[in-house]
Each structure stands twice: as C-alpha cells, then as structure tokens.
Write a protein that holds these residues in place. Structure first.
Motif, PDB file in Angstrom:
ATOM      1  N   SER A  20       0.820  -1.200   0.000  1.00  0.00           N
ATOM      2  CA  SER A  20       0.000   0.000   0.000  1.00  0.00           C
ATOM      3  C   SER A  20       0.862   1.263   0.000  1.00  0.00           C
ATOM      4  O   SER A  20       0.599   2.215  -0.745  1.00  0.00           O
ATOM      5  N   ARG A  21       1.884   1.261   0.818  1.00  0.00           N
ATOM      6  CA  ARG A  21       2.770   2.422   0.928  1.00  0.00           C
ATOM      7  C   ARG A  21       3.486   2.695  -0.397  1.00  0.00           C
ATOM      8  O   ARG A  21       3.561   3.840  -0.847  1.00  0.00           O
ATOM      9  N   VAL A  22       4.000   1.642  -1.024  1.00  0.00           N
ATOM     10  CA  VAL A  22       4.713   1.827  -2.289  1.00  0.00           C
ATOM     11  C   VAL A  22       3.749   2.305  -3.377  1.00  0.00           C
ATOM     12  O   VAL A  22       4.085   3.203  -4.158  1.00  0.00           O
ATOM     13  N   LEU A  23       2.548   1.735  -3.432  1.00  0.00           N
ATOM     14  CA  LEU A  23       1.569   2.184  -4.427  1.00  0.00           C
ATOM     15  C   LEU A  23       1.229   3.660  -4.241  1.00  0.00           C
ATOM     16  O   LEU A  23       1.102   4.404  -5.213  1.00  0.00           O
ATOM     17  N   GLU A  24       1.098   4.075  -3.001  1.00  0.00           N
ATOM     18  CA  GLU A  24       0.825   5.487  -2.711  1.00  0.00           C
ATOM     19  C   GLU A  24       1.972   6.372  -3.198  1.00  0.00           C
ATOM     20  O   GLU A  24       1.755   7.410  -3.839  1.00  0.00           O
ATOM     21  N   HIS A  25       3.199   5.965  -2.913  1.00  0.00           N
ATOM     22  CA  HIS A  25       4.374   6.715  -3.373  1.00  0.00           C
ATOM     23  C   HIS A  25       4.442   6.743  -4.904  1.00  0.00           C
ATOM     24  O   HIS A  25       4.808   7.766  -5.495  1.00  0.00           O
ATOM     25  N   LEU A  26       4.101   5.614  -5.536  1.00  0.00           N
ATOM     26  CA  LEU A  26       4.135   5.554  -6.999  1.00  0.00           C
ATOM     27  C   LEU A  26       3.117   6.500  -7.618  1.00  0.00           C
ATOM     28  O   LEU A  26       3.420   7.194  -8.592  1.00  0.00           O
ATOM     29  N   ARG A  27       1.912   6.517  -7.069  1.00  0.00           N
ATOM     30  CA  ARG A  27       0.895   7.441  -7.589  1.00  0.00           C
ATOM     31  C   ARG A  27       1.381   8.889  -7.508  1.00  0.00           C
ATOM     32  O   ARG A  27       1.239   9.659  -8.454  1.00  0.00           O
ATOM     33  N   SER A  28       1.955   9.217  -6.382  1.00  0.00           N
ATOM     34  CA  SER A  28       2.467  10.573  -6.181  1.00  0.00           C
ATOM     35  C   SER A  28       3.614  10.878  -7.148  1.00  0.00           C
ATOM     36  O   SER A  28       3.665  11.962  -7.747  1.00  0.00           O
ATOM     37  N   ALA A  29       4.518   9.934  -7.313  1.00  0.00           N
ATOM     38  CA  ALA A  29       5.663  10.134  -8.206  1.00  0.00           C
ATOM     39  C   ALA A  29       5.205  10.290  -9.659  1.00  0.00           C
ATOM     40  O   ALA A  29       5.722  11.140 -10.388  1.00  0.00           O
ATOM     41  N   VAL A  30       4.238   9.497 -10.077  1.00  0.00           N
ATOM     42  CA  VAL A  30       3.710   9.608 -11.436  1.00  0.00           C
ATOM     43  C   VAL A  30       3.056  10.973 -11.630  1.00  0.00           C
ATOM     44  O   VAL A  30       3.272  11.632 -12.647  1.00  0.00           O
ATOM     45  N   ASP A  31       2.268  11.397 -10.667  1.00  0.00           N
ATOM     46  CA  ASP A  31       1.633  12.717 -10.752  1.00  0.00           C
ATOM     47  C   ASP A  31       2.675  13.817 -10.879  1.00  0.00           C
ATOM     48  O   ASP A  31       2.531  14.733 -11.703  1.00  0.00           O
ATOM     49  N   GLN A  32       3.726  13.744 -10.073  1.00  0.00           N
ATOM     50  CA  GLN A  32       4.781  14.754 -10.122  1.00  0.00           C
ATOM     51  C   GLN A  32       5.494  14.748 -11.472  1.00  0.00           C
ATOM     52  O   GLN A  32       5.783  15.815 -12.031  1.00  0.00           O
ATOM     53  N   LEU A  33       5.762  13.565 -12.000  1.00  0.00           N
ATOM     54  CA  LEU A  33       6.433  13.474 -13.302  1.00  0.00           C
ATOM     55  C   LEU A  33       5.544  14.029 -14.412  1.00  0.00           C
ATOM     56  O   LEU A  33       6.029  14.713 -15.314  1.00  0.00           O
ATOM     57  N   ARG A  34       4.252  13.734 -14.343  1.00  0.00           N
ATOM     58  CA  ARG A  34       3.318  14.270 -15.349  1.00  0.00           C
ATOM     59  C   ARG A  34       3.290  15.789 -15.298  1.00  0.00           C
ATOM     60  O   ARG A  34       3.292  16.449 -16.335  1.00  0.00           O
ATOM     61  N   LYS A  35       3.241  16.351 -14.083  1.00  0.00           N
ATOM     62  CA  LYS A  35       3.232  17.797 -13.945  1.00  0.00           C
ATOM     63  C   LYS A  35       4.513  18.405 -14.511  1.00  0.00           C
ATOM     64  O   LYS A  35       4.494  19.414 -15.208  1.00  0.00           O
ATOM     65  N   HIS A  36       5.633  17.762 -14.193  1.00  0.00           N
ATOM     66  CA  HIS A  36       6.922  18.258 -14.671  1.00  0.00           C
ATOM     67  C   HIS A  36       6.998  18.190 -16.204  1.00  0.00           C
ATOM     68  O   HIS A  36       7.428  19.144 -16.839  1.00  0.00           O
ATOM     69  N   GLU A  37       6.548  17.098 -16.770  1.00  0.00           N
ATOM     70  CA  GLU A  37       6.616  16.933 -18.223  1.00  0.00           C
ATOM     71  C   GLU A  37       5.696  17.914 -18.929  1.00  0.00           C
ATOM     72  O   GLU A  37       6.050  18.453 -19.978  1.00  0.00           O
ATOM     73  N   SER A  38       4.531  18.170 -18.363  1.00  0.00           N
ATOM     74  CA  SER A  38       3.646  19.141 -19.009  1.00  0.00           C
ATOM     75  C   SER A  38       4.205  20.555 -18.854  1.00  0.00           C
ATOM     76  O   SER A  38       4.047  21.400 -19.732  1.00  0.00           O
ATOM     77  N   TYR A  39       4.896  20.791 -17.761  1.00  0.00           N
ATOM     78  CA  TYR A  39       5.501  22.110 -17.528  1.00  0.00           C
ATOM     79  C   TYR A  39       6.636  22.390 -18.521  1.00  0.00           C
ATOM     80  O   TYR A  39       6.753  23.483 -19.054  1.00  0.00           O
ATOM     81  N   VAL A  40       7.466  21.379 -18.759  1.00  0.00           N
ATOM     82  CA  VAL A  40       8.607  21.584 -19.648  1.00  0.00           C
ATOM     83  C   VAL A  40       8.254  21.311 -21.110  1.00  0.00           C
ATOM     84  O   VAL A  40       9.096  21.416 -21.988  1.00  0.00           O
ATOM     85  N   GLY A  41       7.006  20.944 -21.357  1.00  0.00           N
ATOM     86  CA  GLY A  41       6.533  20.820 -22.736  1.00  0.00           C
ATOM     87  C   GLY A  41       6.733  19.476 -23.396  1.00  0.00           C
ATOM     88  O   GLY A  41       6.751  19.375 -24.613  1.00  0.00           O
ATOM     89  N   PHE A  42       6.839  18.425 -22.621  1.00  0.00           N
ATOM     90  CA  PHE A  42       6.981  17.092 -23.222  1.00  0.00           C
ATOM     91  C   PHE A  42       5.652  16.522 -23.602  1.00  0.00           C
ATOM     92  O   PHE A  42       4.659  16.649 -23.077  1.00  0.00           O
TER      93      PHE A  42
END
Length: 76
Positions: free
Chosen positions: A54-76
C-alpha cells in the motif's frame, strides 16, 4: 509514454523506501507471489507485506503525478 513514466516513478520510489518494503511490493504486485509466502521469506508479518504494498503504491501514484506535472511544464 506511460511505460517510461512508470519506470521512472518506480526508480524514484525504489530509492526512497527500505529494501524489504520494496521487495514485499515487488514480489506481491509485480511478480504476483503469494503474500503469506513473501512474509515468511522476508521474516515479516503478512500485515507488513500489505502495508508495504500500500505504501509503495501510494508513493508511486504521487511520483507519477509529479512526473506528469513536470513533463507538461517543460513541454513534453
């Protein structure tokens, strides 16, 4: 690409959790092993196996969200 995004998130999370936490997650979620056998092999309770997953899945969801935000910010 979703696969690359998930791979990057997994690398990020793996480096932030304890080895047994990651191993319990990996063996039950990715490899599909029986949680009771994983608990026995790792010398931990089955409750800890489920909590680790459960803990790892929670961290993964958060990490994916952060990566998506970063990629949309930098224009990927």
């Amino acid at each position: 690409n979703q696969r690359i995004l998930l791979q990057r998130a997994m690398e990020n999370v793996r480096g932030r959790v304890q080895a047994d936490t990651w191993l319990a997650f990996e063996r039950t979620t990715i490899l599909g092993q029986d949680p009771s056998q994983v608990a026995k092999d790792l010398g931990i309770s089955i409750a800890i196996v489920y909590k680790s997953k459960s803990r790892v899945l929670e961290h993964l969801r958060s990490a994916v969200d952060q990566l998506r935000k970063h990629e949309s910010y930098v224009g990927f």
